[in-house]
Design a protein around this motif. Structure first.
Motif, short mmCIF file in Angstrom:
data_model
loop_
_atom_site.label_atom_id
_atom_site.label_comp_id
_atom_site.label_asym_id
_atom_site.label_seq_id
_atom_site.Cartn_x
_atom_site.Cartn_y
_atom_site.Cartn_z
N ALA A 103 0.97 -1.32 0.01
CA ALA A 103 0.10 -0.18 -0.08
C ALA A 103 0.87 1.32 0.14
O ALA A 103 1.77 1.23 0.67
N PRO A 104 0.61 2.39 -0.82
CA PRO A 104 1.12 3.45 -0.80
C PRO A 104 1.02 4.45 0.37
O PRO A 104 1.73 5.23 0.58
N MET A 105 -0.18 4.12 1.06
CA MET A 105 -0.26 4.90 2.39
C MET A 105 -1.34 3.95 3.27
O MET A 105 -2.01 3.12 2.87
N ALA A 106 -1.38 4.49 4.58
CA ALA A 106 -2.53 3.87 5.34
C ALA A 106 -2.94 5.03 6.28
O ALA A 106 -2.20 5.98 6.67
N ILE A 107 -4.18 4.84 6.85
CA ILE A 107 -4.64 5.92 7.89
C ILE A 107 -4.90 4.83 9.18
O ILE A 107 -5.51 4.12 8.95
N VAL A 108 -4.33 5.39 10.21
CA VAL A 108 -4.35 4.59 11.43
C VAL A 108 -5.57 5.36 12.10
O VAL A 108 -5.36 6.88 12.30
N VAL A 142 -9.42 -1.10 3.12
CA VAL A 142 -9.84 -2.03 3.66
C VAL A 142 -9.40 -1.79 5.36
O VAL A 142 -8.46 -1.26 5.64
N TRP A 143 -10.54 -2.24 6.21
CA TRP A 143 -10.31 -1.90 7.62
C TRP A 143 -9.26 -3.25 8.05
O TRP A 143 -9.69 -4.22 7.77
N THR A 144 -8.25 -2.85 8.80
CA THR A 144 -7.54 -4.21 9.27
C THR A 144 -7.47 -3.80 10.86
O THR A 144 -7.03 -2.40 11.18
N ALA A 145 -7.89 -4.65 11.58
CA ALA A 145 -8.32 -4.47 13.05
C ALA A 145 -6.99 -4.17 13.73
O ALA A 145 -5.89 -5.20 13.76
N THR A 146 -6.91 -3.38 14.72
CA THR A 146 -5.94 -3.42 15.99
C THR A 146 -6.62 -3.58 17.22
O THR A 146 -6.40 -4.61 17.85
N MET A 153 -2.66 -3.47 18.68
CA MET A 153 -2.76 -2.11 19.26
C MET A 153 -1.20 -1.62 19.73
O MET A 153 -0.77 -0.63 19.16
N GLU A 154 -0.67 -2.56 20.06
CA GLU A 154 0.94 -2.25 20.85
C GLU A 154 1.60 -1.83 19.53
O GLU A 154 2.54 -1.13 19.65
N ALA A 155 1.70 -2.93 18.58
CA ALA A 155 2.33 -2.71 17.09
C ALA A 155 2.20 -1.25 16.73
O ALA A 155 3.00 -0.54 16.16
N ALA A 156 0.90 -0.98 16.59
CA ALA A 156 0.45 0.21 15.76
C ALA A 156 1.03 1.37 16.78
O ALA A 156 1.48 2.47 16.11
N LYS A 157 0.76 1.34 18.03
CA LYS A 157 1.48 2.32 18.73
C LYS A 157 2.62 2.56 18.85
O LYS A 157 3.47 3.57 18.52
N LYS A 158 3.59 1.30 18.84
CA LYS A 158 5.08 1.41 18.42
C LYS A 158 5.73 2.23 17.32
O LYS A 158 6.43 2.94 17.21
N TYR A 159 4.96 1.63 15.93
CA TYR A 159 5.60 2.10 14.87
C TYR A 159 5.01 3.71 14.69
O TYR A 159 5.63 4.10 13.53
N THR A 160 3.91 3.87 15.13
CA THR A 160 3.53 5.19 14.79
C THR A 160 3.71 6.26 15.64
O THR A 160 3.24 7.52 15.90
N GLY A 161 4.11 5.92 17.02
CA GLY A 161 4.57 6.70 18.18
C GLY A 161 3.36 7.44 18.80
O GLY A 161 3.43 8.43 19.28
N ALA A 167 -5.49 5.34 21.31
CA ALA A 167 -5.67 3.78 21.21
C ALA A 167 -5.96 3.86 19.73
O ALA A 167 -6.84 4.68 19.22
N SER A 168 -5.52 2.83 19.27
CA SER A 168 -5.68 2.57 17.70
C SER A 168 -6.75 1.65 17.60
O SER A 168 -7.09 0.67 18.27
N LEU A 169 -8.00 1.96 16.54
CA LEU A 169 -8.93 1.13 16.54
C LEU A 169 -8.41 0.14 15.27
O LEU A 169 -8.98 -1.07 15.11
N CYS A 170 -8.06 0.84 14.20
CA CYS A 170 -7.50 0.10 12.76
C CYS A 170 -6.90 0.66 12.17
O CYS A 170 -6.73 1.94 12.28
N VAL A 171 -5.96 -0.16 11.23
CA VAL A 171 -5.03 0.57 10.09
C VAL A 171 -5.82 0.27 8.70
O VAL A 171 -6.42 -0.78 8.56
#
Ligand SMILES: Cc1cc2nc3c(=O)[nH]c(=O)nc-3n(C[C@H](O)[C@H](O)[C@H](O)COP(=O)(O)O)c2cc1C
Length: 197
Positions: A103-108, A142-146, A153-161, A167-171
């Motif tokens: 993917a060229p981009m994502a929205i968390v 596509v909705w990918t769940a965190t 959620m921890e992984a999304a938190k780690k890589y996006t600071g 808290a993240s809902l989805c990427v």
């Protein structure tokens, strides 16, 4: 006099439509009628190696923030990711989001847990709006769940600071679809109950 009133109100209405971009069905030349768009939306997991224009990315976020929220709290926060390293790291860490690799981009889509105890409900409405806007703009997403998976959620938190109160809902990976796809037909009359179950 009546004619003048009509001319003035037509002018005011067309000015308002232009100012807020309302009624501009052909914005970007690709938007569809609302219902047509809802029925056309599908999860897209394969993308062309083509970046998403900044204007389109902003429209996705505007659509997200147009969603309803309980008590109009708007607890959402969004992280737009285009950094290849961050996208690849999340693809590696999130078991059901491997398509982030292409993917060229994502929205968390995130929520401020101090603003609402049901941030994930409000943010779900925003996420769905983003998916619908992507469809309308000729993009695939596509909705990918965190949430509610702590490890994701921890992984999304780690890589996006993300800070601790966010808290993240989805990427949502976003890109131009690699191939046309047919939406699923989920209409099931047996799920509808009239007046009583
Ligand atoms: C809460 C939620 C979580 C989802 N998580 C994932 C996911 O982690 N990975 C994925 O590829 N798709 C995920 N999806 C997408 C669903 O698989 C998809 O919406 C479903 O199969 C229906 O297909 P459609 O979106 O094309 O109508 C998720 C969707 C929702 C609403």
């Amino acid at each position: 006099m009546k004619k003048l009133t009509l001319i003035v109100s037509t002018f005011i209405l067309s000015f308002m439509m232009t100012a807020c971009n309302c009624g501009d069905k052909n914005r970007e030349g690709q938007t569809q009628d609302a219902l047509e768009n809802i029925f056309a939306r599908k999860s897209v997991r394969k993308y062309l190696p083509k970046p998403v224009e900044r204007e389109k990315a902003e429209l996705l976020l505007k659509a997200g923030m147009a969603a309803p929220t309980g008590k109009n709290t708007q607890p959402w926060e969004f992280v737009v990711v285009t950094d290849r390293g961050v996208l690849d790291s999340m693809a590696a860490a999130l078991p059901y989001a491997k398509m982030l690799k292409d993917a060229p981009m994502a929205i968390v889509v995130c929520g401020d847990v101090t603003k609402s105890s049901y941030w994930y409900i409000d943010c779900s409405a925003a996420a769905e709006n983003i998916l619908l806007a992507a469809e309308a703009l000729g993009l695939g997403a596509v909705w990918t769940a965190t949430y509610p998976y702590e490890d994701r959620m921890e992984a999304a938190k780690k890589y996006t600071g993300l800070p601790d109160h966010i808290a993240s809902l989805c990427v949502i990976p976003v890109g131009y679809p690699a191939a046309p796809q047919t939406p699923k037909d989920k209409w099931d009359a047996s799920k509808v109950h009239t007046d009583k179950w």
